[in-house]
Design a protein around this motif. Sequence first.
Motif, PDB file in Angstrom:
ATOM      1  N   THR A   1      -6.047  -0.657  -8.992  1.00  0.00           N
ATOM      2  CA  THR A   1      -7.122  -1.544  -8.553  1.00  0.00           C
ATOM      3  C   THR A   1      -7.972  -1.917  -9.756  1.00  0.00           C
ATOM      4  O   THR A   1      -8.364  -1.043 -10.535  1.00  0.00           O
ATOM      5  CB  THR A   1      -7.995  -0.867  -7.484  1.00  0.00           C
ATOM      6  OG1 THR A   1      -7.187  -0.604  -6.326  1.00  0.00           O
ATOM      7  CG2 THR A   1      -9.170  -1.757  -7.079  1.00  0.00           C
TER       8      THR A   1
ATOM      9  N   ASP B   1     -10.231  -7.931  -2.249  1.00  0.00           N
ATOM     10  CA  ASP B   1      -8.892  -7.778  -1.669  1.00  0.00           C
ATOM     11  C   ASP B   1      -7.931  -8.876  -2.115  1.00  0.00           C
ATOM     12  O   ASP B   1      -7.155  -9.407  -1.308  1.00  0.00           O
ATOM     13  CB  ASP B   1      -8.991  -7.741  -0.142  1.00  0.00           C
ATOM     14  CG  ASP B   1      -7.932  -6.835   0.475  1.00  0.00           C
ATOM     15  OD1 ASP B   1      -7.318  -6.043  -0.266  1.00  0.00           O
ATOM     16  OD2 ASP B   1      -7.707  -6.924   1.694  1.00  0.00           O
TER      17      ASP B   1
ATOM     18  N   THR C   1      -4.469  -4.691  -6.950  1.00  0.00           N
ATOM     19  CA  THR C   1      -5.435  -5.317  -6.060  1.00  0.00           C
ATOM     20  C   THR C   1      -6.705  -5.537  -6.867  1.00  0.00           C
ATOM     21  O   THR C   1      -7.170  -4.631  -7.566  1.00  0.00           O
ATOM     22  CB  THR C   1      -5.724  -4.438  -4.837  1.00  0.00           C
ATOM     23  OG1 THR C   1      -4.510  -4.253  -4.096  1.00  0.00           O
ATOM     24  CG2 THR C   1      -6.766  -5.086  -3.931  1.00  0.00           C
TER      25      THR C   1
ATOM     26  N   SER D   1      -3.681   3.363  -0.357  1.00  0.00           N
ATOM     27  CA  SER D   1      -3.843   3.208  -1.777  1.00  0.00           C
ATOM     28  C   SER D   1      -2.526   2.940  -2.486  1.00  0.00           C
ATOM     29  O   SER D   1      -2.506   2.447  -3.601  1.00  0.00           O
ATOM     30  CB  SER D   1      -4.479   4.473  -2.371  1.00  0.00           C
ATOM     31  OG  SER D   1      -5.738   4.708  -1.784  1.00  0.00           O
TER      32      SER D   1
ATOM     33  N   TYR E   1     -10.765  -6.849  -7.197  1.00  0.00           N
ATOM     34  CA  TYR E   1     -12.058  -7.134  -6.585  1.00  0.00           C
ATOM     35  C   TYR E   1     -12.942  -7.768  -7.666  1.00  0.00           C
ATOM     36  O   TYR E   1     -13.250  -7.128  -8.674  1.00  0.00           O
ATOM     37  CB  TYR E   1     -12.719  -5.856  -6.051  1.00  0.00           C
ATOM     38  CG  TYR E   1     -12.025  -5.287  -4.838  1.00  0.00           C
ATOM     39  CD1 TYR E   1     -12.456  -5.594  -3.555  1.00  0.00           C
ATOM     40  CD2 TYR E   1     -10.919  -4.450  -4.973  1.00  0.00           C
ATOM     41  CE1 TYR E   1     -11.809  -5.084  -2.428  1.00  0.00           C
ATOM     42  CE2 TYR E   1     -10.257  -3.942  -3.863  1.00  0.00           C
ATOM     43  CZ  TYR E   1     -10.711  -4.261  -2.593  1.00  0.00           C
ATOM     44  OH  TYR E   1     -10.052  -3.752  -1.485  1.00  0.00           O
TER      45      TYR E   1
ATOM     46  N   ARG F   1      -3.836   1.126  -5.085  1.00  0.00           N
ATOM     47  CA  ARG F   1      -4.403  -0.100  -4.526  1.00  0.00           C
ATOM     48  C   ARG F   1      -5.438   0.277  -3.463  1.00  0.00           C
ATOM     49  O   ARG F   1      -5.105   0.941  -2.484  1.00  0.00           O
ATOM     50  CB  ARG F   1      -3.302  -0.953  -3.897  1.00  0.00           C
ATOM     51  CG  ARG F   1      -2.304  -1.548  -4.889  1.00  0.00           C
ATOM     52  CD  ARG F   1      -1.275  -2.329  -4.111  1.00  0.00           C
ATOM     53  NE  ARG F   1      -0.246  -2.938  -4.933  1.00  0.00           N
ATOM     54  CZ  ARG F   1      -0.265  -4.210  -5.340  1.00  0.00           C
ATOM     55  NH1 ARG F   1      -1.285  -4.988  -5.011  1.00  0.00           N
ATOM     56  NH2 ARG F   1       0.723  -4.706  -6.065  1.00  0.00           N
ATOM     57  N   LYS F   2      -6.662  -0.151  -3.664  1.00  0.00           N
ATOM     58  CA  LYS F   2      -7.737   0.198  -2.729  1.00  0.00           C
ATOM     59  C   LYS F   2      -7.988  -0.948  -1.752  1.00  0.00           C
ATOM     60  O   LYS F   2      -8.115  -2.112  -2.144  1.00  0.00           O
ATOM     61  CB  LYS F   2      -9.026   0.516  -3.489  1.00  0.00           C
ATOM     62  CG  LYS F   2      -8.874   1.655  -4.492  1.00  0.00           C
ATOM     63  CD  LYS F   2      -8.338   2.918  -3.837  1.00  0.00           C
ATOM     64  CE  LYS F   2      -8.071   4.004  -4.871  1.00  0.00           C
ATOM     65  NZ  LYS F   2      -7.378   5.164  -4.280  1.00  0.00           N
ATOM     66  N   THR F   3      -8.048  -0.608  -0.478  1.00  0.00           N
ATOM     67  CA  THR F   3      -8.368  -1.578   0.566  1.00  0.00           C
ATOM     68  C   THR F   3      -9.872  -1.569   0.798  1.00  0.00           C
ATOM     69  O   THR F   3     -10.567  -0.642   0.373  1.00  0.00           O
ATOM     70  CB  THR F   3      -7.650  -1.217   1.878  1.00  0.00           C
ATOM     71  OG1 THR F   3      -8.218  -0.005   2.383  1.00  0.00           O
ATOM     72  CG2 THR F   3      -6.148  -1.049   1.652  1.00  0.00           C
TER      73      THR F   3
END
Length: 222
Positions: A126, A204, A211, A67, A213, A165-167
């Motif tokens: 994010t 992503d 990041t 993150s 989405y 930051r979320k993957t």
Amino acid sequence: MKTRLLAFSALATVLSLTAACGSDGSGGGSDAAAPAAVNETVTDTATPETGASASETESPAASPSASASPSASASPFGAACSDVPASVTGEPAGKAISGIPSLSTLSGVVRTAGLARTLNKGKDFTLFAPTNEAFTKVPKKKLDRLMGNKQALSALLAYHVVKGRKTPADLRRGKLKTVQGGELTTTGSGQSFKINDANVVCGDVVTRNATVYMIDSVLMPK
């Protein structure tokens, strides 16, 4: 009204982390609409930037290391990614979304709310970004009311922002606390994910400070 003001304060505070030290390099100052004493109210709607780590406030599936910084192997996926120019990786989030044609409505909403500079100056967050098509699903009267109310817009935008930051791995099954204070439910695997009831159509997307989405519905706080 109080909730909306607090949500605006939280969004401005969490996303303005670099403003004080000038690490963004884009100039001083914060959005004119941001309250001066936001630190006194941010705890009502979002976890303070100093204090609990991301792993203490979000889904157990989200690892602090994933993150905190973009994945070295991050690669946009999804049908809508053909709309995303490669140049976004070097741009701050506010500027990046303004350069993606299918996010032009969102970019206008951000400008109307006075938060473009805030998104550009933020650090490691994010953004779940509704596409133009997503906004067409919102009844016109409701959208018009939102566009005429900066506080309501700020609260709505804050519900689309999560610290860190979320993957894709972070989104498999869990709960994410938003800057607005509410929670998002995330499900999915591989290249198919849902945020609440919204589908990720391009995921992503790494920008300089966030990041992104892209999703096919506007997320509405309860």
